[in-house]
Design a protein around this motif. Structure first.
Motif, mmCIF file in Angstrom:
data_model
loop_
_atom_site.group_PDB
_atom_site.id
_atom_site.type_symbol
_atom_site.label_atom_id
_atom_site.label_comp_id
_atom_site.label_asym_id
_atom_site.label_seq_id
_atom_site.Cartn_x
_atom_site.Cartn_y
_atom_site.Cartn_z
ATOM 1 N N ASP A 206 65.912 82.607 51.729
ATOM 2 C CA ASP A 206 66.741 81.636 52.460
ATOM 3 C C ASP A 206 66.390 80.189 52.129
ATOM 4 O OD1 ASP A 206 64.277 81.620 53.718
ATOM 5 O OD2 ASP A 206 65.084 81.716 55.747
ATOM 6 N N LEU A 207 65.461 79.985 51.200
ATOM 7 C CA LEU A 207 65.042 78.660 50.761
ATOM 8 C C LEU A 207 65.297 78.558 49.261
ATOM 9 C CD1 LEU A 207 63.588 75.932 51.246
ATOM 10 C CD2 LEU A 207 61.427 77.149 50.911
ATOM 11 N N ILE B 101 68.161 73.998 51.346
ATOM 12 C CA ILE B 101 68.261 73.757 49.913
ATOM 13 C C ILE B 101 67.471 72.495 49.593
ATOM 14 C CG2 ILE B 101 69.810 73.069 48.039
ATOM 15 C CD1 ILE B 101 71.885 74.920 49.194
ATOM 16 N N ILE B 102 66.582 72.616 48.615
ATOM 17 C CA ILE B 102 65.816 71.475 48.120
ATOM 18 C C ILE B 102 66.434 71.069 46.790
ATOM 19 C CG2 ILE B 102 63.570 70.639 47.345
ATOM 20 C CD1 ILE B 102 62.326 72.926 49.043
ATOM 21 N N HIS C 115 67.846 77.840 41.945
ATOM 22 C CA HIS C 115 69.196 77.869 41.378
ATOM 23 C C HIS C 115 69.190 76.854 40.239
ATOM 24 C CE1 HIS C 115 73.453 78.897 41.420
ATOM 25 N NE2 HIS C 115 73.618 77.664 40.943
ATOM 26 N N VAL C 116 69.435 77.327 39.024
ATOM 27 C CA VAL C 116 69.396 76.481 37.838
ATOM 28 C C VAL C 116 70.821 76.043 37.502
ATOM 29 C CG1 VAL C 116 68.672 76.318 35.433
ATOM 30 C CG2 VAL C 116 67.380 77.772 37.012
ATOM 31 N N GLY D 168 76.875 73.104 56.153
ATOM 32 C CA GLY D 168 75.984 73.293 57.299
ATOM 33 C C GLY D 168 74.581 73.747 56.955
ATOM 34 N N VAL D 169 74.225 73.727 55.696
ATOM 35 C CA VAL D 169 72.878 74.119 55.299
ATOM 36 C C VAL D 169 71.993 72.869 55.295
ATOM 37 C CG1 VAL D 169 73.344 73.884 52.815
ATOM 38 C CG2 VAL D 169 71.596 75.456 53.575
ATOM 39 N N LYS D 170 70.723 73.030 55.655
ATOM 40 C CA LYS D 170 69.788 71.906 55.649
ATOM 41 C C LYS D 170 69.534 71.496 54.205
ATOM 42 C CE LYS D 170 65.109 70.565 56.932
ATOM 43 N NZ LYS D 170 63.816 71.012 57.445
ATOM 44 N N LEU D 171 69.685 70.210 53.915
ATOM 45 C CA LEU D 171 69.461 69.684 52.570
ATOM 46 C C LEU D 171 68.256 68.764 52.562
ATOM 47 C CD1 LEU D 171 73.048 68.643 51.379
ATOM 48 C CD2 LEU D 171 71.740 70.628 50.661
ATOM 49 N N SER D 172 67.451 68.876 51.512
ATOM 50 C CA SER D 172 66.358 67.931 51.321
ATOM 51 C C SER D 172 66.250 67.629 49.838
ATOM 52 C CB SER D 172 65.038 68.482 51.879
ATOM 53 O OG SER D 172 64.695 69.704 51.271
#
Length: 199
Positions: free
Chosen positions: A81-82, A140-141, A106-107, A165-169
């Protein structure tokens, strides 16, 4: 210019096409190969052929793999999930050397670069959006390079992913502006992952 045989010139010309190899380095490599045992040269050519024949992209994350899934996507211990977004498969290797990221990747297989004619449709963004929709991804980083193209890609990804709605950093302190991930050391990447910020 040295007076080499046709086969040596052909090998030098082939080696020069490799990144970071100039004529002088190519000549040194040829000299080494000429003095090496025949078995060593054969093992090298077989290894190159095997890589070209067997290595493909993971169907989930687009990392390098010899099967349907890469070793990271297959690993049940990873936090699915990360997701860390990177530009190239070589960036996955660099991030793994830091040793403190336990999610998956994810590339994108590139970055947005208008000067090179590369836009969002040339990257693996659609499969990322599908992946977010099909899996329970919580964070998602964005770990694109800190150069102009990497920052442009990060801004575009933020615009596209924020509504999902996904946490982004974004990776933070530690990666100098204008540099590439592949040149960062493990300690720098460790600090960058530790100090990532929400965007």
């Amino acid at each position: 210019m040295a007076n080499y045989t046709d086969s040596i010139e052909k090998l030098i010309d082939c080696l020069i096409k490799l990144p970071g190899i100039g004529r002088r380095s190519a000549e040194r490599i040829v000299g080494y190969l000429l003095n090496a045992p025949k078995d060593e040269a054969r093992v090298l050519t077989e290894a190159v052929a095997r890589v070209k024949e067997n290595v493909r992209l993971c169907r989930v994350c687009h990392n390098l793999s010899e099967g349907e899934l890469c070793k990271i996507c297959e690993d049940a211990r990873r936090q699915k999930d990360l997701v860390c977004i990177v530009e190239r498969p070589s960036d996955v290797t660099v991030m793994e050397k830091a040793g403190n990221f336990h999610g998956v990747y994810h590339v994108l297989l590139g970055s947005i670069s208008p000067l090179e004619g590369k836009g969002p449709s040339d990257l693996k963004i659609d499969s990322l959006i599908q992946r977010i929709g099909q899996n329970n991804i919580k964070e998602i980083i964005i770990a694109t390079d800190a150069d102009t193209e990497g920052e442009t890609t990060a801004l575009y990804l933020t615009k596209v992913l924020k509504p999902l709605g996904v946490k982004l950093s974004r990776i933070g302190v530690g990666i100098p502006m204008g540099s590439n991930l592949e040149y960062a050391d493990a300690a720098t990447l460790f600090k960058a992952l530790e100090s990532r910020r929400e965007i």
